[in-house]
Design an enzyme around this catalytic site. Structure first.
Site: not given
Length: 269
Positions: A49, A60
């Protein structure tokens, strides 16, 4: 058969889980990031990824927010991220690459040119964290029409009423976020993950990868006994943050990847 389907099918035949590694494109700089990207398969990464840096990475945790900041300060753009994939594909045509991030940079780039360039570069899948299934027409539909898988996130708070809608047009694999919240926070119990995977399997035949909060080879091995894929991101990104030089960043990320791969590969023996 897509590269993702091929890879998960091969690993299923081998009787083991996939190690899915996350790094941010352009962190700590373009050249070192490309070195990391090119080195990950030999270090044991089965699927990669690659984060697309964006100025407001709301899903995040601190580690990946800082990675994004480092990449943006080093001049990383979406065009450069696609260029990295092109350069990776010169030597590697088998390891699947999934671009992960937010819709805004793609929208600014233009969906049509983005999908065309991503496909030409050798991108296999997309994980776009802020595009729910209700917005499939914007990106998921054109991406899948071009042969790029669209991978959905499911969480502990995705209930049975919502789950079929989320999984309906998913392809490639399903990414189960084992801890509700931001990336890198906490880790889930084995019991919780076992139950969650059983619930997902009632709704989909796609491979299920589990991420968020997996930092050590031991944790990776525990999840690898249960899931089709184990996703590790923040732990790798932390190695870049702690490194005193670009060379050290490359070496430390690849060393941790090798240790994680050993854990994953030995999990079901």
């Amino acid at each position: 058969m897509s590269r993702l389907e091929q890879r998960f099918a091969e690993l299923k035949a081998e009787g083991r889980s996939a190690l899915v590694t996350f790094v941010t494109a352009g962190d700590p700089g373009y050249d070192a990031s490309l070195q990391i990207l090119k080195g990950l398969p030999a270090a044991g990464a089965d699927v990669i990824e690659l984060g697309m840096p964006f100025t407001d990475p709301m899903a995040d945790g601190v580690a990946i927010q800082l990675a994004t900041l480092r990449a943006l300060e080093a001049g990383q753009t979406l065009a450069k991220t696609l260029q990295m994939v092109r350069e990776f594909r010169v030597d590697n045509q088998t390891t699947p690459i999934v671009l992960m991030g937010y819709y805004n940079p793609i929208h600014r780039f233009g969906v049509e040119p983005f999908v065309a360039e991503a496909k030409a570069a050798g991108v296999d899948g997309l994980i776009i964290v802020d595009l729910p299934p209700e917005h499939d027409a914007e990106l998921a539909t054109p991406a899948q029409a071009a042969g790029i898988d669209f991978i959905r996130l499911t969480t502990p708070t995705t209930d049975d009423a919502r789950l079929p809608r989320v999984l309906e047009r998913s392809s490639g694999f399903v990414y189960y976020v084992s801890v509700a919240g931001v990336t890198g926070a906490g880790s889930a119990t084995t019991e919780h993950v076992t139950e969650a995977i059983a619930r997902l399997r009632r709704h989909t035949d796609l491979p299920i990868s589990v991420g968020f909060g997996i930092r050590t080879p031991e944790q990776a091995a525990n999840i690898a006994r249960l899931a089709d894929g184990v996703v590790v991101g923040s732990a790798l990104v932390d190695k870049i943050a702690q490194a005193k030089s670009a060379d050290q960043a490359v070496n430390d990320v690849l060393s941790l990847c090798s240790a994680l791969a050993e854990g994953v590969r030995g999990a079901r023996r």
